[in-house]
Design a protein around this motif. Structure first.
Motif, PDB file in Angstrom:
ATOM      1  N   PRO A 264      -9.673   4.660  -5.884  1.00 18.86           N
ATOM      2  CA  PRO A 264      -8.989   4.122  -5.340  1.00 18.86           C
ATOM      3  C   PRO A 264      -8.098   3.166  -5.235  1.00 18.86           C
ATOM      4  CG  PRO A 264     -11.089   4.676  -4.136  1.00 18.86           C
ATOM      5  CD  PRO A 264     -11.009   4.648  -5.510  1.00 18.86           C
ATOM      6  N   TYR A 265      -7.295   2.809  -5.223  1.00 16.93           N
ATOM      7  CA  TYR A 265      -5.548   2.134  -5.233  1.00 16.93           C
ATOM      8  C   TYR A 265      -5.642   1.621  -4.106  1.00 16.93           C
ATOM      9  CZ  TYR A 265      -2.321  -0.889  -7.874  1.00 16.93           C
ATOM     10  OH  TYR A 265      -1.381  -1.543  -8.859  1.00 16.93           O
ATOM     11  N   PRO A 266      -6.021   0.520  -3.563  1.00 18.26           N
ATOM     12  CA  PRO A 266      -6.149  -0.815  -2.648  1.00 18.26           C
ATOM     13  C   PRO A 266      -4.789  -0.869  -2.160  1.00 18.26           C
ATOM     14  CG  PRO A 266      -7.842  -2.044  -3.982  1.00 18.26           C
ATOM     15  CD  PRO A 266      -7.147  -0.329  -4.793  1.00 18.26           C
ATOM     16  N   GLY A 267      -4.722  -1.143  -1.329  1.00 19.60           N
ATOM     17  CA  GLY A 267      -3.373  -2.282  -0.926  1.00 19.60           C
ATOM     18  C   GLY A 267      -2.165  -1.540  -0.597  1.00 19.60           C
ATOM     19  N   ALA A 268      -1.900   0.265  -1.214  1.00 17.80           N
ATOM     20  CA  ALA A 268      -0.770   0.408  -2.327  1.00 17.80           C
ATOM     21  C   ALA A 268      -0.853   0.912  -0.304  1.00 17.80           C
ATOM     22  CB  ALA A 268      -1.155   1.671  -2.474  1.00 17.80           C
TER      23      ALA A 268
END
Length: 427
Positions: A264-268
Motif C-alpha cells: 500500500p502507498y498511503p496518502g495517494a
C-alpha cells in the motif's frame, strides 16, 4: 452615393430590428438562461511564508470552464431580479515568481452563486442589459499536491455584469454576457522543506480572486410579453418520446487506494479537472408518468494527475472514456411550464483509450454502477423546451500500470457528477 447607401443600410437594419421578435421584459415576465462559461481568476495576492511576507512570491491558476443556469423575473418593466448557479469547476495553484519551478501546490473545486438585479433599457430583437449584485464562491473540494493541508475558504463580494440578448423568436433567444466579481480569500497550507515530508513551512496567501466570467448560451422567455398576443396555456404533454441535446459538465471524486510493488502507498490521491462533452438523451414514456431514458456522451479525454503523497509527480496519464446512463424516470406532472423529474438506474463507463505519463502501461477497466438523477423540463411551447439536470453515478474502476519498473494498482473512486443543460423536444 456613399452617403445614400449608408443611409439605406441603416434604415433597413432599423426596420429589421423593429419588425423582429422582441425579448419579453414586461412586469411579470420571466426568463431562463443556460450558458457555457469560462472563468479566470485574477491571480494576485500577498504570500507569507512562516509569517514573513515574500514580495516576490506569486502563483498562477488555470482557466476553468463550466455551465451556468440563470433565472430571472421582471418585477418592473425592464427591471429583473435574477439568480444564477454554476456547475463545479477546478483550478490548480501553480507557484510563480520566487516560487517558480515548484510543483503544483494543490487543486480546488468551486461553484459560484449570484443574486442580483438587471436593467434591460431597450426592447427589440437586440436587447442589451447591465446589472450587479452579490456573488458567493463555494469551495466544494480541495486536493493536496505538493502542499499539505490546503485550505481555501469560501468567499464572496459584489459583482457587475453586462450582456446582450438576441431574439430568435418570441420566446427563444441567444445571449452573451461578461461578469466581474470583486472579493478575496485567505488560503493556507504547509509546504514541505525536504523529501521526507517531515519539515514544513507554513504558507498563507491573501488571494484576490476577482473572477472574470464570459458566457454564451440560450435564453427562453415566459409571460404575457412573450406570448405574441396569445394567451393559450401550454397543453398537457401526451408525447411518447423526448429527445434532448446539450452540453454536460463532468466532475470526478478523484479518490484512489494505491499499491506500488504490492505494498500500500498511503496518502495517494488523484486530480482531474472538470471536463465537458456534447450529450444526447432519448426517453420513451411507458406510462403517463414513467419513462425510460438513455444518456450518451461523446467520449472526453482527461488528464490524470497525482494528489496527496504523489502530488509532486508529473501527469500520471490520460484516459478517454464514454459516459453512458440508463434510468427509469418518474415525472410527477406533465402539465404547466416547469416539469420536474427524478430517476434511478445504472451507469456504464467505457474506457476507449489510455496514454502513459508518469505511470507506464496504463490501463483502466470499464465499470458498471448505480446512478441517480434529478432535473426539470421548462417548456417554451407544447413541444419545445429547455432542460437542466444533475446525475450522480457510483463508479469504482480498477487501474493498472507500472512506475519505475514496479507494478502499480489503483482502486479508484470516481463517482462522477454530471450536470447537463440544453434543448428538449417532445414528440
Amino acid at each position: 452615393m456613399k452617403y445614400r447607401v449608408t443611409t439605406l443600410a441603416g434604415v433597413c437594419l432599423a426596420g429589421l430590428i423593429v419588425s423582429a421578435p422582441a425579448m419579453a421584459q414586461d412586469q411579470g415576465d420571466a426568463f431562463v438562461r443556460v450558458g457555457a462559461a469560462r472563468t479566470k481568476l485574477v491571480d494576485k495576492g500577498t504570500i507569507s511564508i512562516n509569517g514573513a511576507v515574500d514580495p516576490n512570491a506569486d502563483y498562477k491558476t488555470r482557466d476553468t470552464f463550466h455551465g451556468v443556469l440563470t433565472g430571472g423575473y421582471f418585477v418592473f418593466d425592464r427591471v429583473a431580479l435574477e439568480a444564477s448557479i454554476s456547475t463545479p469547476a477546478t483550478t490548480n495553484n501553480m507557484p510563480a515568481g520566487s516560487l517558480a519551478g515548484t510543483p503544483n501546490l494543490g487543486d480546488d473545486e468551486f461553484a459560484m452563486l449570484t443574486v442580483g438585479a438587471s436593467l434591460h433599457p431597450f426592447k427589440g430583437r437586440v436587447s442589451p442589459y447591465i446589472g450587479g449584485g452579490y456573488m458567493r464562491q463555494f469551495t466544494t473540494q480541495e486536493r493536496d499536491a505538493l502542499a499539505v493541508g490546503l485550505d481555501i475558504p469560501n468567499a464572496g463580494g459584489p459583482y457587475v455584469q453586462a450582456g446582450v440578448d438576441v431574439a430568435v423568436s418570441d420566446r427563444w433567444g441567444v445571449f452573451a454576457e461578461v461578469r466581474k466579481g470583486f472579493y478575496h480569500t485567505n488560503a493556507t497550507g504547509r509546504l514541505p522543506l525536504d523529501a521526507t515530508f517531515t519539515n514544513f513551512a507554513a504558507v498563507e496567501a491573501k488571494a484576490e480572486l476577482d473572477p472574470l466570467t464570459i458566457q454564451v448560451g440560450l435564453t427562453a422567455r415566459f409571460g404575457h410579453g412573450a406570448d405574441a398576443g396569445s394567451s393559450q396555456p401550454i397543453a398537457t404533454d401526451d408525447a411518447k418520446w423526448v429527445l434532448k441535446a446539450g452540453l454536460t459538465n463532468l466532475s470526478l471524486a478523484d479518490k484512489v487506494k494505491l499499491s506500488v510493488g504490492g505494498a500500500p502507498y498511503p496518502g495517494a490521491g488523484l486530480s482531474t479537472f472538470e471536463h465537458h462533452t456534447v450529450s444526447v438523451q432519448i426517453g420513451r414514456f411507458l406510462t403517463p408518468n414513467i419513462a425510460i431514458n438513455a444518456t450518451l456522451g461523446l467520449p472526453p479525454s482527461i488528464d490524470v494527475f497525482g494528489a496527496g503523497s504523489i502530488g509532486a509527480l508529473p501527469k500520471l496519464g490520460e484516459v478517454t472514456y464514454g459516459p453512458t446512463m440508463l434510468t427509469l424516470q418518474y415525472h410527477p406532472t406533465r402539465s404547466g411550464r416547469i416539469r420536474p423529474y427524478i430517476g434511478a438506474g445504472v451507469s456504464y463507463m467505457i474506457v476507449f483509450d489510455t496514454k502513459d505519463g508518469a505511470f507506464q502501461k496504463l490501463r483502466v477497466d470499464n465499470d458498471l454502477g448505480p446512478a441517480f438523477e434529478a432535473g426539470a423540463d421548462i417548456m417554451v411551447n407544447d413541444r419545445w423546451g429547455i432542460f437542466a439536470d444533475a446525475k450522480k453515478a457510483f463508479l469504482r474502476p480498477k487501474a493498472f500500470g507500472t512506475f519505475q519498473g514496479l507494478a502499480v494498482e489503483g482502486k479508484t473512486k470516481l463517482d462522477p457528477w454530471a450536470f447537463s443543460g440544453g434543448v428538449s423536444f417532445h414528440f
